[in-house]
Scaffold this active site. Structure first.
Site, PDB file in Angstrom:
ATOM      1  N   GLU A 170       0.837  -1.209   0.000  1.00  0.00           N
ATOM      2  CA  GLU A 170       0.000   0.000   0.000  1.00  0.00           C
ATOM      3  C   GLU A 170       0.859   1.240   0.000  1.00  0.00           C
ATOM      4  O   GLU A 170       0.594   2.206  -0.710  1.00  0.00           O
ATOM      5  CB  GLU A 170      -0.920   0.000   1.233  1.00  0.00           C
ATOM      6  CG  GLU A 170      -1.959   1.121   1.237  1.00  0.00           C
ATOM      7  CD  GLU A 170      -1.539   2.392   1.958  1.00  0.00           C
ATOM      8  OE1 GLU A 170      -2.341   3.336   2.001  1.00  0.00           O
ATOM      9  OE2 GLU A 170      -0.404   2.469   2.479  1.00  0.00           O
ATOM     10  N   HIS A 189       4.807   7.439   9.659  1.00  0.00           N
ATOM     11  CA  HIS A 189       5.868   7.028   8.720  1.00  0.00           C
ATOM     12  C   HIS A 189       7.270   7.194   9.307  1.00  0.00           C
ATOM     13  O   HIS A 189       8.222   7.458   8.571  1.00  0.00           O
ATOM     14  CB  HIS A 189       5.735   7.779   7.381  1.00  0.00           C
ATOM     15  CG  HIS A 189       4.620   7.219   6.532  1.00  0.00           C
ATOM     16  ND1 HIS A 189       4.418   7.584   5.228  1.00  0.00           N
ATOM     17  CD2 HIS A 189       3.670   6.306   6.804  1.00  0.00           C
ATOM     18  CE1 HIS A 189       3.370   6.918   4.737  1.00  0.00           C
ATOM     19  NE2 HIS A 189       2.906   6.150   5.686  1.00  0.00           N
TER      20      HIS A 189
HETATM   21 ZN   LIG Z   1      -1.550   3.419   6.034  1.00  0.00          ZN
END
Ligand SMILES: [Zn+2]
Length: 499
Positions: A318, A447
């Protein structure tokens, strides 16, 4: 694996056997209450701890193409098999590396002859596979001369290729939708090569190196300046030689797909979370939280005789372009797509500075992308009702294409889901509604290496796991609020990513 009592099974199967409309009405409600009770935050956290341990043992990441991803796959697939699910691993391709051996060739071979200058008039379109083809050029829905402002829809829709002759080289104008979408449609239409050219407005005339980052078509492709595109388009019967000399290495990761043993396969309730992290970190909130939540729901409902088929997806890759969900949807036939009545996406559901955000199915917020396909508004309303039942507020979040619902709404499948926020900043209004810190990111570790177990908000995880259970349980018995689709009714939407 926890078992339900005999009494519960009887309570559920009895009205099913009677199959009266009145009996069916209460069944979704009864099952939702049972499943919400069965699904527990601590169980979800056990899965999160397992994912954290996998990352820790594999260099701190579970990213696409790493051993941490495969270990995550094995963990999830193993738990699902143990719970009694039939598990399918679907291989997904991603670009492992791309390099160019020599500059590309683009030359008019008839009528007349003319060579264009590589890396000036045109560039290889990364990650173009190697190829050498000579064929007639065919323009696809070109706007020439260009419109005053960028607006070309060239190649954005599959229908634009209705008259395209397979084996020709598709000539496509920049504009409106993502390059990747134009390229994919051309590949599907049987193009032997692809030339995309700049749209033609001031500031949109030159060629430059471009990387779509995703592998979309198995034919050579280049990005040309407007003058090249315009010339080829205005030359009747133009035939060109198009050559790209590159080395494209594809890697493979697996989607994990599991389906309930019970349920009518003509009515599929699908839910998904992405199983990969970014390379920078272990991805425990993003998206260990969604992964662990739907895995817990899957385990708890494994033995319930649901009315509709429930399908769980744990998506590969993803973070590098929605590749798992995209290639999954692309591989489905029209009939298979129509059988998926709803798609429920759960990507980041336990952000430390959370807000309960629901995908804005009806576009009531009137920002960004349009409303989801018909039925999306109803999904949003059903999720809202769950939070309302706990006296909890929700806010909307745009279908901005940043998660795996994108490929589903693009083909007309109604979608919805929960999102507790990423790198965005919590507003004062949201802090008043949800608590937490205004002016700070929902997830300051988004992230990053610090997206660990310490990055999970237990309250949000607990509530959202229940909301997920409630939503899946209700649709597992009752899809009456969702319009059924036919191929004709599922008008594809145009994805709104970088153009
Ligand atoms: Zn995600």
């Amino acid at each position: 694996m926890r078992r339900i009592t005999i009494a519960l099974i009887t309570a559920l199967s009895l009205p099913l056997a009677m199959a009266t409309p009145a009996g069916a009405v209460g069944l979704d409600d009864a099952f939702a209450k049972l499943l919400v009770k069965q699904v527990k935050g601590p169980n979800v956290k056990k899965h999160l701890e397992a994912l954290q341990a996998i990352a820790t043992a594999n260099g701190g990441t579970r990213a696409a193409g790493t051993p941490g991803y495969n270990a995550s796959r094995d963990y999830v697939a193993g738990r699902l098999r143990k719970a009694g699910y039939k598990v399918t691993l679907q291989p997904i391709n991603y670009v492992e590396s791309w390099s160019e051996n020599a500059p590309p060739t683009l030359a008019l071979t008839a009528p007349g002859s003319k060579s264009y200058v590589p890396n000036e008039d045109f560039y290889s379109f990364q990650p173009s596979p190697a190829g050498d083809v000579t064929a007639q050029v065919q323009g696809v829905d070109l706007t020439l001369p260009p419109a005053p402002s960028p607006s070309s829809n060239s190649g954005c829709e599959e229908s634009a290729f209705a008259g395209f002759v397979p084996g020709r080289i598709a000539l496509i104008q920049r504009g409106t939708c993502a390059f990747a979408q134009k390229i994919r449609n051309a590949g599907r239409a049987g193009a032997a090569g692809i030339i995309v050219f700049n749209e033609g407005q001031p500031g949109r005339t030159d060629a430059f190196p471009l990387d779509i980052g995703e592998w979309r078509a198995d034919v050579p492709m280049v990005f040309a300046d407007f003058a090249v595109g315009n010339e080829l388009a205005s030359t009747p019967g133009a035939t060109v030689r198009l050559k790209v000399d590159s080395k494209l290495v594809l890697g493979t990761n697996d989607n994990v797909i599991a389906e309930s043993r019970f349920g009518d396969p003509r009515h599929v309730v699908m839910t998904g979370a992405h199983l990969d992290s970014v390379t920078a970190g272990p991805g425990i909130n993003d998206d260990g939280s969604g992964t662990a939540s739907i895995l817990e729901v899957a385990e708890e409902m494994a033995h319930f005789p649901v009315k509709n088929k429930v399908r769980f997806a744990f998506w590969a890759a993803e973070e590098i372009g929605l590749l798992g969900s995209d290639q999954y949807v692309e591989a489905l036939s029209e009939a298979e797509r129509d059988r998926i009545r709803v798609y429920l996406n759960f990507d980041m559901v336990a952000s430390p500075n959370y807000a309960y955000k629901l995908y804005d199915g009806d576009n009531s917020d009137n920002v960004g992308s349009p409303a989801g396909p018909p039925g999306s508004a109803e999904i949003e309303r059903q999720l809202q009702a769950f939070y309302a039942s706990r006296h909890l507020p929700t806010v909307g979040t745009d279908f901005d294409g940043r998660s795996d619902y994108g490929p589903f709404i693009a083909v007309g499948i109604p979608s919805g889901g929960i999102f507790t926020g990423a790198e965005g900043i919590k507003t004062a209004e949201e802090a008043a509604l949800f608590g937490g810190t205004a002016g700070a990111a929902y997830d300051a570790c988004y992230h990053q290496a610090c997206d660990t177990m310490a990055n999970i908000n237990d309250t949000a995880l607990d509530v959202d796991a229940d909301a997920i259970a409630d939503s899946i349980a209700r649709y597992a018995f009752n899809l009456r609020s969702i319009p059924s689709r036919t191929a004709a009714g599922a008008a594809p939407q145009v994805a709104k990513t970088a153009t």
